[in-house]
Design a protein around this motif. Structure first.
Motif, short mmCIF file in Angstrom:
data_model
loop_
_atom_site.label_atom_id
_atom_site.label_comp_id
_atom_site.label_asym_id
_atom_site.label_seq_id
_atom_site.Cartn_x
_atom_site.Cartn_y
_atom_site.Cartn_z
N ASP A 53 0.82 -1.21 0.00
CA ASP A 53 0.00 0.00 0.00
C ASP A 53 0.85 1.26 0.00
O ASP A 53 2.00 1.23 0.41
N ILE A 54 0.25 2.32 -0.50
CA ILE A 54 0.86 3.65 -0.52
C ILE A 54 -0.19 4.66 -0.09
O ILE A 54 -1.32 4.62 -0.57
N GLU A 55 0.20 5.55 0.82
CA GLU A 55 -0.68 6.65 1.23
C GLU A 55 -0.34 7.90 0.47
O GLU A 55 0.84 8.20 0.23
N ASP A 113 -9.12 18.23 3.29
CA ASP A 113 -10.20 17.73 4.13
C ASP A 113 -9.71 16.88 5.30
O ASP A 113 -10.49 16.29 6.03
N GLY A 114 -8.37 16.78 5.47
CA GLY A 114 -7.81 16.03 6.59
C GLY A 114 -7.64 14.54 6.32
O GLY A 114 -7.22 13.80 7.21
N GLU A 115 -7.94 14.08 5.14
CA GLU A 115 -7.82 12.66 4.79
C GLU A 115 -6.49 12.39 4.07
O GLU A 115 -5.95 13.27 3.41
N ARG A 116 -6.00 11.17 4.21
CA ARG A 116 -4.83 10.69 3.47
C ARG A 116 -5.25 9.43 2.73
O ARG A 116 -5.11 8.33 3.25
N PRO A 117 -5.79 9.57 1.53
CA PRO A 117 -6.25 8.40 0.80
C PRO A 117 -5.09 7.44 0.50
O PRO A 117 -3.93 7.87 0.43
#
Length: 139
Positions: free
Chosen positions: A70-72, A78-82
């Motif tokens: 996985d890679i972030e 919006d405060g998210e790290r997909p």
């Protein structure tokens, strides 16, 4: 919310120099996770490890394994790290990497020309042929 990864995204992720996490099962049925470098070919994941590593004993006793690669992404407004991830379940096969062919190929993926290393310790090839692959991205 998640979406399926596109084929090109899967290829990019599996070719990146990110670490895989290899899950094995101990004698009591508990999972153990080992970070490990890998190489993906057309139908299998390949890893090598020194012969004395505990995850090899667990694979020998129970060849069922799981993988996560996985890679972030960077933090969004919006405060998210997909993230993008490939999750795999499969069966592992252990064979000696006597000529260091797989070790050299894997090291070259991560280290390029700097991947040369003394060949004074026995390496074991772990080959995982997937039973199931799930490739998703958070949105």
């Amino acid at each position: 919310m998640v979406r399926a990864l596109l084929d090109v995204e899967i290829t990019e992720l599996l070719q990146a120099d990110t670490v895989a996490r290899l899950a094995t099962i101990d004698p009591d049925g508990y999972p153990h996770v080992t970070p490990i470098w890998f190489l993906w070919t057309a139908d299998a994941f390949h890893f090598t490890s020194y012969r004395d590593r505990p995850h090899l004993d667990r694979i020998h006793a129970d060849p069922r394994v799981g993988l996560v690669i996985d890679i972030e992404d960077e933090l969004r407004a919006d405060g998210e790290r997909p993230n993008r991830q490939v999750r795999v379940t499969g069966d592992a096969v252990l064979t000696p990497d006597t000529d260091y062919l797989w070790t050299d190929r894997i090291r070259a993926k991560y280290l390029g020309a700097a991947g040369d290393r003394p060949r004074n310790r026995e390496r074991i090839l772990i080959t995982v042929r997937p039973r199931e692959i799930v490739a998703v991205a958070s949105v």
